[in-house]
Design a protein around this motif. Structure first.
Motif, PDB file in Angstrom:
ATOM      1  N   ALA A  12       0.829  -1.207   0.000  1.00  0.00           N
ATOM      2  CA  ALA A  12       0.000   0.000   0.000  1.00  0.00           C
ATOM      3  C   ALA A  12       0.865   1.259   0.000  1.00  0.00           C
ATOM      4  O   ALA A  12       0.591   2.219  -0.732  1.00  0.00           O
ATOM      5  N   CYS A  13       1.912   1.249   0.817  1.00  0.00           N
ATOM      6  CA  CYS A  13       2.794   2.418   0.888  1.00  0.00           C
ATOM      7  C   CYS A  13       3.561   2.620  -0.414  1.00  0.00           C
ATOM      8  O   CYS A  13       3.769   3.760  -0.842  1.00  0.00           O
ATOM      9  N   GLN A  14       3.950   1.524  -1.049  1.00  0.00           N
ATOM     10  CA  GLN A  14       4.656   1.683  -2.322  1.00  0.00           C
ATOM     11  C   GLN A  14       3.740   2.230  -3.408  1.00  0.00           C
ATOM     12  O   GLN A  14       4.190   2.997  -4.259  1.00  0.00           O
ATOM     13  N   LYS A  15       2.459   1.904  -3.364  1.00  0.00           N
ATOM     14  CA  LYS A  15       1.526   2.501  -4.321  1.00  0.00           C
ATOM     15  C   LYS A  15       1.489   4.021  -4.137  1.00  0.00           C
ATOM     16  O   LYS A  15       1.486   4.771  -5.114  1.00  0.00           O
ATOM     17  N   ALA A  16       1.472   4.451  -2.875  1.00  0.00           N
ATOM     18  CA  ALA A  16       1.485   5.894  -2.600  1.00  0.00           C
ATOM     19  C   ALA A  16       2.793   6.512  -3.084  1.00  0.00           C
ATOM     20  O   ALA A  16       2.784   7.576  -3.721  1.00  0.00           O
ATOM     21  N   GLU A  17       3.909   5.839  -2.805  1.00  0.00           N
ATOM     22  CA  GLU A  17       5.209   6.361  -3.241  1.00  0.00           C
ATOM     23  C   GLU A  17       5.281   6.459  -4.759  1.00  0.00           C
ATOM     24  O   GLU A  17       5.775   7.450  -5.304  1.00  0.00           O
ATOM     25  N   HIS A  18       4.811   5.453  -5.449  1.00  0.00           N
ATOM     26  CA  HIS A  18       4.872   5.468  -6.917  1.00  0.00           C
ATOM     27  C   HIS A  18       4.007   6.579  -7.495  1.00  0.00           C
ATOM     28  O   HIS A  18       4.401   7.228  -8.471  1.00  0.00           O
ATOM     29  N   TYR A  19       2.850   6.808  -6.883  1.00  0.00           N
ATOM     30  CA  TYR A  19       2.012   7.926  -7.308  1.00  0.00           C
ATOM     31  C   TYR A  19       2.753   9.246  -7.108  1.00  0.00           C
ATOM     32  O   TYR A  19       2.772  10.103  -7.994  1.00  0.00           O
ATOM     33  N   GLU A  20       3.380   9.385  -5.944  1.00  0.00           N
ATOM     34  CA  GLU A  20       4.116  10.617  -5.666  1.00  0.00           C
ATOM     35  C   GLU A  20       5.309  10.782  -6.607  1.00  0.00           C
ATOM     36  O   GLU A  20       5.575  11.885  -7.092  1.00  0.00           O
ATOM     37  N   ILE A  21       6.018   9.705  -6.868  1.00  0.00           N
ATOM     38  CA  ILE A  21       7.163   9.766  -7.782  1.00  0.00           C
ATOM     39  C   ILE A  21       6.711  10.245  -9.159  1.00  0.00           C
ATOM     40  O   ILE A  21       7.335  11.131  -9.753  1.00  0.00           O
ATOM     41  N   ALA A  22       5.621   9.698  -9.646  1.00  0.00           N
ATOM     42  CA  ALA A  22       5.093  10.126 -10.949  1.00  0.00           C
ATOM     43  C   ALA A  22       4.671  11.595 -10.909  1.00  0.00           C
ATOM     44  O   ALA A  22       4.975  12.367 -11.827  1.00  0.00           O
ATOM     45  N   SER A  23       4.001  11.989  -9.834  1.00  0.00           N
ATOM     46  CA  SER A  23       3.525  13.372  -9.714  1.00  0.00           C
ATOM     47  C   SER A  23       4.680  14.364  -9.650  1.00  0.00           C
ATOM     48  O   SER A  23       4.669  15.387 -10.343  1.00  0.00           O
ATOM     49  N   TYR A  24       5.667  14.071  -8.820  1.00  0.00           N
ATOM     50  CA  TYR A  24       6.794  14.997  -8.698  1.00  0.00           C
ATOM     51  C   TYR A  24       7.614  15.048  -9.980  1.00  0.00           C
ATOM     52  O   TYR A  24       8.084  16.118 -10.370  1.00  0.00           O
ATOM     53  N   GLY A  25       7.771  13.916 -10.645  1.00  0.00           N
ATOM     54  CA  GLY A  25       8.476  13.922 -11.926  1.00  0.00           C
ATOM     55  C   GLY A  25       7.791  14.820 -12.943  1.00  0.00           C
ATOM     56  O   GLY A  25       8.443  15.607 -13.647  1.00  0.00           O
ATOM     57  N   THR A  26       6.469  14.748 -12.985  1.00  0.00           N
ATOM     58  CA  THR A  26       5.695  15.591 -13.894  1.00  0.00           C
ATOM     59  C   THR A  26       5.838  17.068 -13.527  1.00  0.00           C
ATOM     60  O   THR A  26       6.081  17.914 -14.398  1.00  0.00           O
ATOM     61  N   MET A  27       5.723  17.372 -12.248  1.00  0.00           N
ATOM     62  CA  MET A  27       5.824  18.774 -11.823  1.00  0.00           C
ATOM     63  C   MET A  27       7.217  19.346 -12.072  1.00  0.00           C
ATOM     64  O   MET A  27       7.342  20.520 -12.428  1.00  0.00           O
TER      65      MET A  27
END
Length: 180
Positions: free
Chosen positions: A122-137
């Motif tokens: 569950a935590c890795q799903k959150a991390e992967h979402y954040e990684i994608a979001s920060y990469g985009t930003m």
């Protein structure tokens, strides 16, 4: 059923009245989404830690909560660095879904290594979402010449990637083996 219909539809979707019209607008929306996501994660991590049995996992979750508090401060600095944008949250359906799924893991597993493995997932799903979001930003910030914002966002991205690596290491060297 509604989602399947949407996926099959070939018609264009009408934009909301306040929809982004520029990359600046989209970037600001992403920042607001990230602020809500980080705040939501900050509130959720203690529950995950309390339900973990591995001392290494508890420490990783507690340490990441401290980093998450720092991420919130950094995001607020990003808002200031781009000027004219209030540091407010915007609805984040993705993180809400990930957190809800994480709560489901707690309800659907017994205390112990299997739950710990589920918490990591569950935590890795959150991390992967954040990684994608920060990469985009970071990409948007670069295009928009927001040099300071790009630097600040990159500092968060590095920590998110490190958290993901640590969770993977805990899973493969300890927790998933015990859960087996």
């Amino acid at each position: 059923m509604g989602k399947n219909r949407l996926l099959k539809s070939t018609s264009k979707i009408a934009a909301k009245k306040d929809a982004a019209t520029t990359l600046d607008d989209l970037f600001e929306s992403c920042l607001k989404d990230a602020l809500l996501a980080e705040n939501a994660l900050y509130k959720t991590l203690p529950k995950m830690s309390k339900n973990a049995t591995s001392t290494h996992l508890k420490k990783a979750l507690d340490d990441h909560r401290k980093e998450t508090a720092e991420h919130i401060k950094i995001l607020k600095a990003v808002f200031k660095s781009i000027g004219g944008v209030k540091d407010e949250e915007e609805k984040c359906d993705a993180m809400a879904g990930i957190i809800e799924e994480g709560k489901g893991v707690l309800e659907e597993t017994q205390l112990g290594a299997v739950r710990d493995a589920g918490i990591i997932a569950a935590c890795q799903k959150a991390e992967h979402y954040e990684i994608a979001s920060y990469g985009t930003m970071i990409s948007y910030a670069g295009l928009l010449k927001h040099t300071e914002a790009k630097k600040l966002l990159n500092s968060i991205l590095k920590q998110e990637k490190n958290a993901d690596k640590l969770l993977s290491k805990l899973a493969t060297s300890e927790i998933n083996i015990k859960a087996k």
